[in-house]
Write an enzyme that holds these catalytic residues in place. Structure first.
Site, PDB file in Angstrom:
ATOM      1  CG  ASP A 236      70.790 -62.922 -43.026  1.00  0.00           C
ATOM      2  OD1 ASP A 236      71.232 -62.534 -41.919  1.00  0.00           O
ATOM      3  OD2 ASP A 236      71.222 -63.956 -43.583  1.00  0.00           O
TER       4      ASP A 236
HETATM    5  C1  BGC Z   1      73.453 -64.732 -40.938  1.00  0.00           C
HETATM    6  C2  BGC Z   1      72.207 -65.023 -40.115  1.00  0.00           C
HETATM    7  C3  BGC Z   1      72.381 -64.469 -38.726  1.00  0.00           C
HETATM    8  C4  BGC Z   1      72.656 -62.978 -38.819  1.00  0.00           C
HETATM    9  C5  BGC Z   1      72.852 -62.322 -37.477  1.00  0.00           C
HETATM   10  C6  BGC Z   1      73.850 -63.268 -40.892  1.00  0.00           C
HETATM   11  O1  BGC Z   1      75.090 -63.099 -41.457  1.00  0.00           O
HETATM   12  O2  BGC Z   1      73.235 -65.116 -42.272  1.00  0.00           O
HETATM   13  O3  BGC Z   1      71.979 -66.394 -40.058  1.00  0.00           O
HETATM   14  O4  BGC Z   1      71.255 -64.730 -37.946  1.00  0.00           O
HETATM   15  O5  BGC Z   1      73.843 -62.779 -39.584  1.00  0.00           O
HETATM   16  O6  BGC Z   1      74.053 -62.717 -36.911  1.00  0.00           O
END
Ligand code: BGC
Length: 753
Positions: A236
């Protein structure tokens, strides 16, 4: 960089890469792009959010929804889509999402998210499907299959146990293995096995103390070893803790770019001998495969915005759950004349998606107010009063007075209530389950002015209704409907579509009934999953608690009859298969769809089991008077529980109940089935008890032989005293006076058998 067909020879490229180049591939090149290797013709591909629409940022990049993104169709977020209980629809949406990605040169869409709705307060529940892993898994697998049918990848997230926003980057989810396997990993497992997402995104949090990004058990042993995952694991955004440890654990790609910091750490660890080059090669190979996979496709010039909007509308209508409909006040009669009062700012300014990284810039947005006006033009008057301010907790007397006036002058009042955007978002959890006090105050006054109130809700996660729903004659749960949410709602309100949504999460009577209470969101960076398996309806059923609306509930404008349930064992043994079939008839005057739900219960078991669990479902569309035979299959997992002792799924032989219903609390037919099951036993070990030894003939004989000749020992076999000792480890017995065998004898027996 354009979306052109490139046929990369991954093996040759991998062989030609230097260690430095391989390590560099394990880091992003910016917020949304992977590294390319120019000298070898490896392009840099783009990955981006997701999940319910494309959020491709053109200019300033960020991952929390601040910067704007290209126009894309905003489909209903998962909370709504799950309520359709319609995987075929989810798959079509996946295909549309895939086309939008292709037209925008995006290799991987970052979604779907299949975390369980452990608490209704989780700020990101709108992005997740359900409190039930089967429903979440089936729906998400359909989305993944849809997207990937367009040669666009997905990222199944957030792996795993990311069930809250509070302290999400550090908190340790303290969960026992059985609960993880049966509840929190089960949807991931299904999607991996049924749809092979190109990527899996590891979560920020820790699980039992270990960061998901460093958890070898999770990312390698379970995900790849047990489930057969073939793709790439991406962090993530910002989930990396120790980069080198992550690579060894199975975290292939760090996103967003660490600006070279990650690459440096990887190279240092290889030089120091703490990270093997094989691990780097393996991860680099996976990055290359992903790039190769995503470039083996022809470009798509554009996508059909009108067709996708129409699909979004169909999905919005399918997501609507009609919770209650006293005296059939809905659908509204379009021909009777008179005035329909539309009250509530959400009717004019819809709340149709949640905030954060999933926020899509829609191609267009339809409000319920505009749609009602258009649909009722020339048939019924439509009046409007805002009633409250979108983000206000305080009543505005002038707005309330106007709403009362408009309601009093109308035949029916449609009151659009919901959660303000600031109540639910990625990054924080909700503080309570209530609608804003100003809205409830407005409702009470409108209801006093007009007895025919229909409440229409906009919210991404369950809200309490028990304190106020008596003021409404009908209650319509619209969730967050996406860009065509207004039109979808109006299709249901006016009866163009008979509602067929069913709750994917329980609406409890009170927040205090929630099983995570006291253990959510945790303290001191730890959150204990003390309720174990009992999340959602599993808890409300076990405690026999009344609920406002149960899991699986939803009304229709027609009615259905269930009959002739048959349950047949197709295959018995450790991996049984059971065929379930029944007849469903549409007994009403309108066409409509019914969601047939099959729950399984194991009333007598050697371990605690939830009262009943959803194990299969089918959505059937029926014309008035039409009858259809619905056939479903239950596989071994429908009956199994995870046995930590044998590290596997166990079907315990005996009688199971098969409960078929229209909701978890409206079981209409039941049957029982007897299964042989598997004879799974925990292998005897040094701490096995007297009782466990007695259950294995060979061990019981050995024990009896050891005790023979000792007066004390002989009193232990088949006597009351022996019964008392059933739970005493044999090892402890070895130390008792008058017992002739030793701990060493026991070890030898265990080793030699
Ligand atoms: C989120 C993800 C997301 C990623 C990219 C993170 O903060 O938890 O779900 O895909 O950012 O934006």
């Amino acid at each position: 960089m354009t979306d052109t067909y490139v046929d990369l020879d991954e093996r040759a490229i991998l062989a030609a890469l230097t260690l430095e180049e391989k390590a560099s591939l394990l880091d992003g090149s910016d917020f949304w792009h992977l590294q390319g290797i120019e000298r070898l013709g490896v392009p840099s591909v783009m990955v981006t959010d997701g999940p319910h629409g494309l959020r491709k940022q053109a200019d300033e990049a960020d991952h929390v929804g601040l910067g704007n993104s290209v126009p894309a169709t905003c489909f209903p977020p998962a909370a709504g889509l799950a309520s359709s209980w319609d995987p075929a629809l989810a798959q079509r949406i996946g295909q549309a999402l895939g086309d939008e990605c292709r037209a925008n040169d995006v290799a991987v869409l970052l979604g779907p998210g299949v975390n369980m709705k452990r608490s209704p307060l989780c700020g990101r529940n709108f992005e997740y499907f359900s409190e039930d892993p089967l429903l979440a898994g089936v729906m998400a697998a359909a989305v993944v299959n849809g997207v990937q049918s367009r040669q666009v990848g997905t990222s199944l997230k957030h792996f795993a146990a990311n069930n809250q926003e509070d302290d999400r980057l550090r908190v340790s989810a303290e969960v026992d293995e059985r609960t993880l396997r049966e509840i929190y990993l089960a949807a991931f497992e299904r999607v991996v096995k049924e749809a092979q997402p190109w990527t899996v995104m590891c979560s920020y949090n820790r699980i039992n103390g270990t960061y998901a990004s460093e958890d070898r058990w999770l990312l390698t042993e379970v995900l790849r070893g047990e489930w057969g995952f073939q793709g790439l694991v991406v962090s993530d955004w910002g989930a990396v803790n120790r980069r080198d440890v992550g690579v060894a654990a199975g975290l292939d790609l760090e996103m967003p770019s660490s600006g070279g910091a990650g690459t440096k750490l990887i190279l240092e660890a290889v030089a120091a001998g703490t990270l093997s080059e094989t691990d780097v090669d393996r991860a680099a190979g996976r990055v290359l495969s992903l790039i190769a996979q995503s470039t083996k496709r022809q470009p798509l010039e554009a996508f059909d915005t009108a067709a996708h909007h129409a699909l979004a509308r169909e999905a919005a209508a399918a997501s609507v759950v009609l919770l209650r409909n006293d005296d059939g006040i809905l659908p509204l009669d379009t021909e009777q004349g008179g005035t329909v009062a539309v009250i509530g700012e959400f009717a004019r300014t819809p709340r149709y998606q949640g905030a954060g990284s999933s926020q899509v810039n829609p191609t267009r947005v339809e409000s319920a107010l505009d749609c009602l006006r258009a649909e009722l033009d020339g048939k019924r008057q439509v009046s409007f009063a805002a009633g409250f301010e979108l983000d206000g907790d305080q009543s505005d007397p002038a707005l309330v007075a106007e709403a009362i006036r408009v309601a009093a002058a109308a035949d029916v009042a449609l009151v659009f209530l919901g959660l303000p955007a600031s109540y639910e978002s990625e990054g924080w959890d909700r503080e309570h389950m209530n609608l804003p006090a100003a809205q409830l105050d407005l409702l009470a006054k409108v209801a006093a002015a007009n007895p025919n109130v229909v409440v229409v809700l906009a919210n991404g996660s369950a809200v309490l209704v028990s304190g106020w729903e008596h003021q409404a004659r009908a209650l319509v749960e619209g969730w967050l409907g996406g860009q065509a949410g207004g039109a979808g709602l109006v299709d249901v309100l006016l009866g163009k579509v008979s509602p067929a949504g069913r709750l994917a999460e329980t609406i409890p009577v009170a927040y205090e009934h929630n099983p995570a209470l006291g253990n959510f969101p945790g303290d001191n960076q730890k959150v204990y999953y003390g309720e174990g398996l009992l999340i959602g309806y599993r808890w409300y059923d076990a405690r026999q608690l009344p609920v406002s609306y149960p899991f699986g509930h939803g009304l229709s404008y027609t009615s259905f009859d269930y009959a002739d349930l048959t349950v047949d064992v197709v295959e018995d043994g450790p991996e049984p298969r059971v065929a379930v079939s029944l007849t469903v008839t549409n007994t009403g005057a309108r066409a409509g769809a019914e969601v047939v739900q099959v729950y399984v219960s194991d009333p007598v078991a050697s371990v605690h089991r939830p009262t009943q669990e959803l194990r299969a479902f089918a959505k059937v569309m029926l014309e008035p008077g039409e009858t259809r035979r619905v056939e479903l299959e239950l596989d071994d997992r429908a009956f199994a529980y995870w046995h930590p002792g044998v590290s596997g799924w166990v079907v315990e032989g005996g009688e199971f109940q098969v409960l078929v219903g229209a909701s978890s609390r409206h079981i209409r037919l039941t049957a029982s089935v007897i299964l042989a099951g598997s004879d799974a036993r925990v292998p005897l070990h040094i701490d096995s008890t007297f009782g466990e030894f007695q259950a294995v003939p060979e061990a019981a004989d050995w024990l009896t032989a050891q005790l023979e000749g000792s007066p004390f020992g002989e009193r232990l076999v088949g006597t009351e005293l022996g019964r008392m000792l059933l739970t005493v480890p044999v090892r402890r017995l070895a130390r008792f006076p008058g017992i002739s065998f030793t701990e060493a004898d026991l070890e030898t027996f265990l080793l030699e058998r």
